[in-house]
Design an enzyme around this catalytic site. Structure first.
Site, PDB file in Angstrom:
ATOM      1  N   GLU A 183       0.863  -1.078   0.076  1.00 21.99           N
ATOM      2  CA  GLU A 183       0.207  -0.046  -0.081  1.00 21.99           C
ATOM      3  C   GLU A 183       0.924   1.152   0.172  1.00 21.99           C
ATOM      4  O   GLU A 183       0.369   2.348  -0.619  1.00 21.99           O
ATOM      5  CB  GLU A 183      -0.942  -0.077   1.243  1.00 21.99           C
ATOM      6  CG  GLU A 183      -2.228  -0.833   0.979  1.00 21.99           C
ATOM      7  CD  GLU A 183      -2.104  -2.301   1.206  1.00 21.99           C
ATOM      8  OE1 GLU A 183      -0.969  -2.726   1.801  1.00 21.99           O
ATOM      9  OE2 GLU A 183      -2.867  -3.082   0.884  1.00 21.99           O
ATOM     10  N   HIS A 206     -11.757  -5.213   8.319  1.00 22.07           N
ATOM     11  CA  HIS A 206     -12.536  -5.116   7.036  1.00 22.07           C
ATOM     12  C   HIS A 206     -13.755  -4.436   6.751  1.00 22.07           C
ATOM     13  O   HIS A 206     -14.336  -4.559   5.741  1.00 22.07           O
ATOM     14  CB  HIS A 206     -12.321  -6.562   6.301  1.00 22.07           C
ATOM     15  CG  HIS A 206     -11.211  -7.091   5.964  1.00 22.07           C
ATOM     16  ND1 HIS A 206     -10.341  -7.573   6.744  1.00 22.07           N
ATOM     17  CD2 HIS A 206     -10.282  -7.243   4.757  1.00 22.07           C
ATOM     18  CE1 HIS A 206      -8.989  -7.875   6.438  1.00 22.07           C
ATOM     19  NE2 HIS A 206      -9.335  -8.030   5.067  1.00 22.07           N
TER      20      HIS A 206
END
Lengths: 357, 324
Positions: free
Chosen positions: B60, B129
């Site tokens: 990321e 999540h």
């Protein structure tokens, strides 16, 4: 290392064995580097040295607030790489970025004024010592969070790839950076995308106040990691501008021809502490002296004399640089602090900072 | 006019902008060949090719860094962060680098990039999540923050975000991907910093974002049957914030409810509450009420997750109780 010293060194770094520099490799004199390029690298090293000395003096006079991280002793890395790239190439530096900014041709006056927090500073006083940037010189910023700019340099290299230019991006960083995740993400990414990017590790042996070999799994923090990413391990004498230039030249050639990234580890040493607040007392007796003996600038001075440059020409360069440092100092001191209006500008592209209507 | 779902609208909006600007590129994990784990980028690789729609490693920081570096050197970028929870992995890049680049360089650097990410709960994915993290980004000077609730808003606000010269974090809600809506033909471009009054009312103002918008509307329908006329506002963009629309509505109704999926502390509704309290306090007829997810990590089990995130029932019941 005796067991006793090893044990003591676990608690007091100054008791660890000294890590002296390698001897000068005089064969570098025979590298096919044009004399005018060498004279230019000498001039650059003089600029960086004399500027940083003045910056240090101004800190001592409390004219520079905050912190600063000087490149005294590490000038050959900035000079050698700068001489090997084109004006349209991109460079990215760390918070130890004065040298890398000046090496791109950015004026000393605006840089000095930025250190003093003045309105004529390179960033109008909003960035300071750790964020020097000059987009028009390809100097895309000094980044003060360790490792981040390696990933950003990848993006500049990708952009050059997309636009079909043969520009390269160079990211300078210290040995400490090799232990942060962004370093590893950036290397893998650059190799997989075959980006025209050059990662230059300035290994000055200390991760801030801690010897980097005390906290790093391998002896050469960058070069030893290179093979893990399919890259050649490139280790050069960072106190020899010719050696740095030659390594950078090869890396630039590879990058421009579509061959992808390179990782260079340049061995060097900072003459002072990590930052303004640090006297560097954690370094073993004799180590600083040994590295001062290998100061990149007197060595290069002697080399140029051997190569036929007149002493007078080098003296002239020193004096001319000294004058420019004086002029920059005067320029900076004469500049006013930023006006109040500057506080709220340049958050957004429209020049303002409004977050609501 | 065509009917698209929210998921298809994402690809539709990106394609509209990639056709317009041949320099615009996109990168992220599983976005090209796989079409995105939420299938929001299906078809883009085929139309625009692997040089413009690029798969990345699970890195990321490298993704945001590359998008930023390209953006600041003339290539506008769209970076996908698969789940918004993963913003935490690259928060340095977003907060310290991307958001501050312009200001700390005295205006020299522009970072025209959009970070798209799947946000929010309702998928039973558990605490790592499912978060609603729009408030993490709202508090950072230098970031624009967008979170659409309908397919047409996805397209229009995505286009506006891509055309914006500043960095935008664009939150797509996972539980809205399957929802459908009418989308007009032709180019759709909206305006950042504009809230929408999605239901007119006179008794109270309910301010919501993303998944909370349809829930607020459902609650308002039931309130109307019981004689309470609720005005519902879809904030749409948190930065810039359309305070004119919000304050105008509160002045009219005299009551404010915020419906927030983020956990309680420092949720976006707290900022709106503070603005309303400071600026139109004397127009209020009662206390401002925030309806939020409790200050807990989100649980996975259906029964618990549904209990945590504000529902239409909770909005309805809270309004009835406090308007009583």
């Amino acid at each position: 290392m005796s067991t006793d010293r090893a044990e003591a060194g676990r608690h007091d770094f100054a008791l660890r064995p000294s890590r002296p520099p390698a001897p000068v490799d005089h064969a570098n004199e025979d590298l096919p580097i044009p004399l005018e390029t060498r004279v230019e690298m000498y001039r650059l090293q003089q600029e960086l040295r004399q500027f940083e000395k003045r910056a240090y003096d101004l800190f001592m006079q409390n004219l520079v607030k905050g912190t600063s991280h000087l490149s005294l002793g590490q000038e050959a890395v900035a000079a050698g790489v700068a001489a090997a790239i084109r004006p349209d190439d991109y460079t990215f530096a760390t918070y130890r970025g004065h040298a890398h900014t000046l090496a791109r041709g950015v004026g000393m006056g605006p840089v000095m004024a930025e250190l003093l927090g003045r309105e004529d500073g390179l960033l109008g006083g909003k960035g300071g010592s750790m964020h020097l940037t000059s987009v028009e010189h390809g100097m895309m910023g000094s980044y003060a969070i360790v490792g981040a700019h390696l990933c950003i340099a990848n993006g500049a290299a990708w952009s050059a790839q997309i636009r079909g230019t043969d520009q390269v991006a160079v990211a300078f960083f210290g040995d400490g950076t090799t232990n942060i995740g962004a370093f590893h993400e950036a290397l893998n990414f650059a190799v997989v995308w075959k980006l025209p990017v050059i990662f230059v590790c300035e290994n000055n042996l200390y991760m801030e106040y801690t010897p980097s070999d005390f906290v790093t799994a391998v002896p050469h923090p960058a070069a030893d990691r290179a093979p893990a990413y399919g890259l050649e391990a490139v280790l050069v004498d960072g106190n020899d501008a010719d050696a740095v230039y030659e390594a950078a030249r090869k890396a630039v050639e590879l990058a421009r021809s579509g061959g992808g990234p390179s990782l260079i580890e340049a061995m060097t040493y900072r003459h002072g502490g990590h930052s303004r607040a640090d006297p560097g007392k954690y370094r073993p007796d004799g180590e600083v002296d040994a590295w001062l003996e290998r100061d990149p600038i007197p060595m290069y001075h002697q080399r140029l004399l051997r190569l036929g440059v007149a002493e007078g020409q080098l003296t002239e360069i020193q004096q001319e640089v000294a004058q420019r440092v004086d002029d920059a100092t005067e320029y900076a001191k004469a500049s006013a602090p930023p006006g109040d209006a500057a506080l709220m500008t340049d958050v957004w592209a429209d020049g303002g900072s409004a977050w609501r209507n | 006019m065509a009917e698209l779902n929210y998921r298809e609208a994402v690809a539709h909006g990106i394609a509209q902008e990639m056709r317009r600007d041949p320099l615009l590129v996109m990168l992220g994990e599983d976005i090209a060949d796989a079409g995105g784990v939420f299938k929001t980028t299906v078809g883009l690789l085929d139309e625009f090719g692997p040089e413009r729609v690029r798969d990345t490693p699970i890195s990321e920081q490298a993704i945001i860094g590359a998008a930023a570096g390209a953006a600041m050197t003339g290539i506008p970028t769209i970076a996908e962060i698969m789940f918004s929870d993963f913003i935490a992995v690259c928060f340095d890049m977003i907060v310290n680098e991307v958001a501050k680049a312009r200001y700390m360089t005295g205006g020299q650097i522009s970072v025209p990039m959009v970070i798209r990410t799947a946000n929010g709960g309702g998928s039973r994915f558990g605490a790592q999540h499912s978060q609603s993290v729009e408030n993490w980004c709202m508090m950072i000077p230098g970031l624009k923050v967008v979170a659409p609730s309908t397919p047409v808003d996805v397209i229009g606000l995505l286009a506006a975000s891509i055309r914006d010269p500043d960095p935008v974090v664009f939150f797509e809600h996972k539980s809205l991907f399957a929802t459908k809506g009418e989308v007009p033909d032709g180019e759709i471009v909206d305006t950042l910093g504009t809230a929408a009054v999605v239901r007119q009312g006179t008794d109270c103002t309910i301010v919501a974002l993303a998944l909370m918008v349809p829930r607020a509307l459902e609650a308002a329908d039931r309130l109307a049957e019981e004689g309470i006329s609720a005005e519902v506002i879809d904030v749409r963009t948190l930065v810039p914030l359309d305070t004119e629309t919000l304050l105008g509505s509160v002045v009219k109704t005299g009551r404010l409810y915020t419906v927030e999926e983020n956990p309680r502390l420092c949720g976006w509704g707290a900022e709106i509450t503070s603005i309303v309290a400071e600026e139109v306090f004397w127009d209020l007829d009662g206390p401002i009420v925030r309806i939020t997810t409790p200050h807990i990590p989100l649980p996975s089990a259906e029964a618990l997750e549904d209990l945590a995130i504000p529902s239409a029932d909770r909005v309805h019941d809270t309004v009835v109780k406090t308007m009583g």
